[in-house]
Write a protein that holds these residues in place. Structure first.
Motif, PDB file in Angstrom:
ATOM      1  N   CYS A 276       0.867  -1.175   0.000  1.00 33.74           N
ATOM      2  CA  CYS A 276       0.000   0.000   0.000  1.00 33.74           C
ATOM      3  C   CYS A 276       0.904   1.226   0.000  1.00 33.74           C
ATOM      4  O   CYS A 276       2.082   1.127  -0.358  1.00 33.74           O
TER       5      CYS A 276
ATOM      6  N   ARG B 118      -3.267  -0.729   6.155  1.00 29.77           N
ATOM      7  CA  ARG B 118      -3.901  -1.785   5.351  1.00 29.77           C
ATOM      8  C   ARG B 118      -2.995  -2.968   5.073  1.00 29.77           C
ATOM      9  O   ARG B 118      -3.350  -4.128   5.342  1.00 29.77           O
ATOM     10  N   SER B 119      -1.835  -2.714   4.488  1.00 29.19           N
ATOM     11  CA  SER B 119      -0.963  -3.824   4.097  1.00 29.19           C
ATOM     12  C   SER B 119      -0.446  -4.585   5.309  1.00 29.19           C
ATOM     13  O   SER B 119      -0.239  -5.805   5.246  1.00 29.19           O
TER      14      SER B 119
ATOM     15  N   MET C  90      -2.784  -2.095  -2.905  1.00 30.77           N
ATOM     16  CA  MET C  90      -3.931  -1.392  -2.319  1.00 30.77           C
ATOM     17  C   MET C  90      -3.683   0.109  -2.383  1.00 30.77           C
ATOM     18  O   MET C  90      -3.112   0.694  -1.467  1.00 30.77           O
TER      19      MET C  90
ATOM     20  N   ASP D  74      -5.336  -6.218  -7.367  1.00 26.21           N
ATOM     21  CA  ASP D  74      -5.486  -4.905  -6.758  1.00 26.21           C
ATOM     22  C   ASP D  74      -6.757  -4.895  -5.916  1.00 26.21           C
ATOM     23  O   ASP D  74      -7.844  -5.162  -6.428  1.00 26.21           O
ATOM     24  N   TRP D  75      -6.615  -4.630  -4.637  1.00 31.90           N
ATOM     25  CA  TRP D  75      -7.749  -4.621  -3.725  1.00 31.90           C
ATOM     26  C   TRP D  75      -8.143  -3.187  -3.392  1.00 31.90           C
ATOM     27  O   TRP D  75      -7.289  -2.351  -3.083  1.00 31.90           O
ATOM     28  N   ASP D  76      -9.432  -2.924  -3.455  1.00 33.02           N
ATOM     29  CA  ASP D  76      -9.965  -1.617  -3.080  1.00 33.02           C
ATOM     30  C   ASP D  76     -10.286  -1.656  -1.586  1.00 33.02           C
ATOM     31  O   ASP D  76     -11.390  -2.011  -1.181  1.00 33.02           O
ATOM     32  N   VAL D  77      -9.293  -1.328  -0.779  1.00 35.88           N
ATOM     33  CA  VAL D  77      -9.440  -1.345   0.674  1.00 35.88           C
ATOM     34  C   VAL D  77      -9.211   0.063   1.199  1.00 35.88           C
ATOM     35  O   VAL D  77      -8.183   0.685   0.914  1.00 35.88           O
TER      36      VAL D  77
ATOM     37  N   ASP E 253      -8.237   3.166   3.488  1.00 34.74           N
ATOM     38  CA  ASP E 253      -7.160   3.413   4.442  1.00 34.74           C
ATOM     39  C   ASP E 253      -7.786   3.815   5.781  1.00 34.74           C
ATOM     40  O   ASP E 253      -8.513   4.807   5.859  1.00 34.74           O
TER      41      ASP E 253
END
Length: 214
Positions: free
Chosen positions: A91, A97-98, A163, A179-182, A184
């Protein structure tokens, strides 16, 4: 390991870094030269030192970072066997996140995945909110620290999960990129962050199932 602020002079760590370089040279004897290992250690120290808000354990943390990079490089070269799938989470700050999804995958897989994380613009410390959120699920981020994205860890990865870090991650053939839409959690309240945890947990569980079936 708890980091606490102090006024440590970085030059005082030179001897410590040299000694740690010698230990790593023994570990990677026949794979990397002592000169290359020393360069990795001092480079890792300088890189982390640019953003670290505290320096009490900086030499030890830098050595861990250098060791992981050297291990990743040796794995990508085939000098060290990859006994488990390698997953890299990336990220921007490598502070929320990561770090959370990496710790969660390590927990869900029972250690049957070698997990790494990195940031395109790493922060100086782990987000307290991320630490608190995972603590609620008995997962520790105590030894985690933000680290920059380096080419060696990308080369070693079988799966690269990004991310929100844009196009900063190099592309190599033979790897699976997702690719993840997470969101922050940096500016969220704890209650708001709890709302994204279920989504993170679901994505990680799906990824682990995908890894097992491949």
């Amino acid at each position: 390991m708890t980091w606490t602020p102090n006024d440590t002079d970085p030059t005082k760590d030179t001897h410590v870094l040299g000694r740690m370089s010698e230990h790593l040279a023994e570990r990677y004897a026949g794979t990397f030269t002592p000169e290359m290992i020393e360069r990795y250690v001092f480079e890792s120290y300088a890189t982390l030192g640019r953003t670290a808000r505290v320096r009490t354990y900086l030499a030890a943390i830098a050595t861990r970072f250098a060791d992981d990079r050297l291990r990743a490089l040796a794995q990508s070269m085939g000098s060290i066997a990859k006994d488990n799938p390698q997953v890299l989470f990336v990220c921007v700050q490598n502070a929320g996140r990561s770090q959370m999804v990496a710790a969660l995958l390590a927990e869900v897989s029972g250690g049957r995945v070698e997990v790494r994380s990195a940031g395109s613009l790493p922060a100086g410390e782990i987000q307290p909110l991320a630490v608190e959120l995972l603590k609620e699920h008995n997962i520790s981020l105590e030894d985690a620290f933000p680290k920059p994205l380096t080419d060696d860890v990308v080369r070693a990865a079988d799966y690269v999960i990004t991310m929100g870090c844009g196009d900063t991650c190099p592309i190599y053939p033979g790897k699976q990129y997702l690719d993840w839409d997470v969101a922050d959690p940096q500016d969220m309240t704890l209650d708001e962050a709890r709302g994204i945890y279920a989504g993170i947990e679901h994505r990680v569980t799906e990824l682990w199932e995908r890894i097992q079936s491949s």
